[in-house]
Motif scaffolding. Structure first.
Motif, short mmCIF file in Angstrom:
data_model
loop_
_atom_site.label_atom_id
_atom_site.label_comp_id
_atom_site.label_asym_id
_atom_site.label_seq_id
_atom_site.Cartn_x
_atom_site.Cartn_y
_atom_site.Cartn_z
N UNK A 1 0.83 -1.21 0.00
CA UNK A 1 0.00 0.00 0.00
C UNK A 1 0.87 1.26 0.00
N UNK A 2 1.95 1.25 0.79
CA UNK A 2 2.83 2.41 0.83
C UNK A 2 3.51 2.63 -0.52
N UNK A 3 3.91 1.52 -1.18
CA UNK A 3 4.57 1.64 -2.48
C UNK A 3 3.62 2.23 -3.52
N UNK A 4 2.37 1.80 -3.50
CA UNK A 4 1.38 2.35 -4.44
C UNK A 4 1.20 3.84 -4.21
N UNK A 5 1.10 4.24 -2.93
CA UNK A 5 0.93 5.67 -2.62
C UNK A 5 2.17 6.47 -3.04
N UNK A 6 3.35 5.90 -2.79
CA UNK A 6 4.59 6.58 -3.16
C UNK A 6 4.68 6.76 -4.68
N UNK A 7 4.34 5.71 -5.42
CA UNK A 7 4.39 5.80 -6.89
C UNK A 7 3.33 6.76 -7.42
N UNK A 8 2.21 6.85 -6.74
CA UNK A 8 1.18 7.80 -7.16
C UNK A 8 1.70 9.23 -7.10
N UNK A 9 2.36 9.55 -6.00
CA UNK A 9 2.91 10.90 -5.86
C UNK A 9 4.04 11.11 -6.87
N UNK A 10 4.91 10.10 -7.04
CA UNK A 10 6.04 10.25 -7.96
C UNK A 10 5.58 10.41 -9.40
N UNK A 11 4.60 9.62 -9.81
CA UNK A 11 4.08 9.73 -11.19
C UNK A 11 3.41 11.07 -11.40
N UNK A 12 2.71 11.55 -10.38
CA UNK A 12 2.07 12.87 -10.49
C UNK A 12 3.12 13.96 -10.68
N UNK A 13 4.19 13.91 -9.89
CA UNK A 13 5.25 14.91 -10.03
C UNK A 13 5.92 14.81 -11.40
N UNK B 1 0.11 11.06 12.94
CA UNK B 1 -0.49 10.60 11.69
C UNK B 1 -0.29 11.63 10.57
N UNK B 2 -0.30 12.90 10.92
CA UNK B 2 -0.10 13.93 9.90
C UNK B 2 1.30 13.85 9.31
N UNK B 3 2.28 13.48 10.17
CA UNK B 3 3.66 13.44 9.68
C UNK B 3 3.87 12.29 8.69
N UNK B 4 2.98 11.28 8.74
CA UNK B 4 3.07 10.21 7.75
C UNK B 4 2.76 10.74 6.35
N UNK B 5 1.80 11.63 6.26
CA UNK B 5 1.52 12.27 4.97
C UNK B 5 2.69 13.10 4.50
N UNK B 6 3.37 13.76 5.45
CA UNK B 6 4.54 14.57 5.10
C UNK B 6 5.66 13.69 4.57
N UNK B 7 5.88 12.53 5.19
CA UNK B 7 6.94 11.62 4.73
C UNK B 7 6.62 11.11 3.33
N UNK B 8 5.37 10.73 3.10
CA UNK B 8 4.97 10.29 1.76
C UNK B 8 5.19 11.38 0.73
N UNK B 9 4.78 12.59 1.08
CA UNK B 9 4.93 13.70 0.14
C UNK B 9 6.38 13.99 -0.17
N UNK B 10 7.24 14.00 0.86
CA UNK B 10 8.65 14.31 0.66
C UNK B 10 9.33 13.23 -0.18
N UNK B 11 9.07 11.97 0.14
CA UNK B 11 9.71 10.88 -0.61
C UNK B 11 9.18 10.80 -2.04
N UNK B 12 7.86 10.91 -2.20
CA UNK B 12 7.27 10.83 -3.54
C UNK B 12 7.67 11.99 -4.43
#
Length: 409
Positions: free
Chosen positions: A17-29, A320-331
């Motif tokens: 699930x984390x990989x899918x979310x990470x790739x979603x952000x990366x593909x969007x960027x 929990x909010x910082x998890x979104x920040x980590x996803x955003x920064x990595x993606x």
């Protein structure tokens, strides 16, 4: 750093699930970089073509020429011996100053006669080459000498007259005194520009020949070409200060003030790009928020335990909010790396494009990656996951302790 590490480990619990979310952000960027980079390349190409084929960076003319020159163009001529031209051309950062004399009249070949609009240009090799980069000689050659009786025609005009290089045509124009003057010239070449309508009626001829045809001296405008387009406003302010209009009788006009088609195209495409950014932002928000909500549901018992041992609700919200920040920064970081690499690869290969409206020929597109393109893509890819994590984080912090602890049973 501890909170970031905890957030990363919590995300890694469900790696798929984390990989899918990470790739979603990366593909969007990546998509934002490629789309915005292509649009920026189109803007850059249109800008440079407009500057190098028609307007220069700055136009020097008599005050009032733009508003009243169409009715009486010969009342606003710039004499050839004005010392300001040499002073402008000697300014550091100025490539050249080239005169332009506008001519309108009739061109004839055999039984065919059509109207033309012409620019009398300085045929010196360096000046003509610098100001004709956007004009491609399709047949024949460009103008060779100031004293030659020759012209280069737009391809549409040449097609209407059914002429080729080497043919002889007659130019007919009205002089300032109301008389008529004519001259026979040889067609040296045929050019193609970025504007088909311009090619259908335009020609270039040496400025000496244009002056002889009109029986005038001087030019309507001087085109100032700079080393750097981005510094147009700096030089514009400098020239207006050095040569004030009432004293020198000179007006300085930047290229973008007359580039109406370019300005409207930029406004239209910019609005479309904003819509694309909004759509991609919504996709990221929906995807990331769905993932983080699932995380909250799976960890309801843990949330109850943390609340029971004294963690404040604001701390739960923060974790929990910082998890979104980590996803955003990595993606976003991954997306920038992939997007930049793809942009360089695509630019090296080229993008074959069909002829746009108003053009007869296609072109090879590229991706122009600038700091603003990278920054916009990074901000959208970084901020939207952070925003997406706010609702799941708030939901987790508002869970009743008793109901949350029941999930541990």
């Amino acid at each position: 750093m501890v909170d970031l590490l905890i957030a990363a480990r919590n995300l890694a619990r469900n790696r798929r699930r984390a990989l899918v979310a990470l790739l979603t952000v990366a593909v969007a960027a990546t998509s934002l970089i490629l789309a915005d980079g292509f649009i920026q390349w189109v803007f850059w190409g249109m800008r440079e073509a407009t500057i190098q084929s028609q307007l220069g960076h700055i136009q020097v003319m008599r005050p009032g020429y733009l508003s009243a020159g169409a009715a009486d163009p010969y009342a606003y001529l710039l004499p050839e011996n004005l010392p300001q031209r040499g002073e402008i051309e000697s300014t550091p950062g100025v490539k050249l100053v080239a005169p332009r004399l506008s001519v309108t009249g009739l061109i004839s070949h055999g039984e065919t006669t059509v109207a033309f609009v012409a620019d009398g240009v300085d045929p010196q090799k360096q000046k003509e080459a610098e100001l004709s980069k956007a004009l491609r000689i399709a047949e024949g050659r460009n103008l060779a000498a100031a004293s030659a009786k020759e012209v280069v025609l737009g391809r549409g005009l040449a097609r209407n007259l059914d002429v080729h290089p080497g043919a002889t045509v007659a130019l007919l124009a009205t002089t300032p005194g109301g008389g008529v003057n004519a001259v026979e010239v040889e067609v040296a070449g045929i050019f193609v520009s970025t504007n088909q309508a311009y090619d259908d009626s335009a020609l270039h001829l040496p400025i000496n020949l244009a002056q002889s045809l009109l029986r005038v001296n001087g030019a309507h405008v001087w085109l100032v070409l700079l080393d750097d387009t981005e510094r147009t406003d700096d030089y514009l302010a400098q020239f207006r200060t050095r040569f004030p209009a009432p004293e020198n009788k000179l007006e300085f006009v930047p290229w973008y003030q007359q580039a109406d088609f370019y300005n409207k195209t930029v406004a239209l495409f910019s609005q479309q790009m904003n819509v694309l950014r909004l759509i991609i932002g919504c996709i990221i928000v929906l995807s990331i928020s769905n993932m983080l909500v699932m995380n909250v549901l799976e960890r309801t018992g843990e949330i109850g335990t943390l609340l029971a041992i004294g963690f404040k609700r604001t701390k739960i919200l923060y974790l929990f909010a910082i998890e979104g920040l980590v996803l955003g920064l990595a993606g976003a970081s991954l997306g920038l790396a992939i997007g930049y690499g793809l942009a360089e690869l695509i630019s090296a290969i080229g993008i074959p494009m069909p002829p746009p409206p108003g053009m007869e020929e296609g072109y090879t597109g590229q991706i122009r990656v600038t700091s603003s393109v990278l920054m916009n893509a990074f901000l959208i890819a970084f901020v939207t996951p952070v925003l997406a994590g706010l609702y799941p984080a708030w939901k987790a912090s508002r869970l009743p302790i008793i109901d949350a602890l029941r999930h541990n049973i």
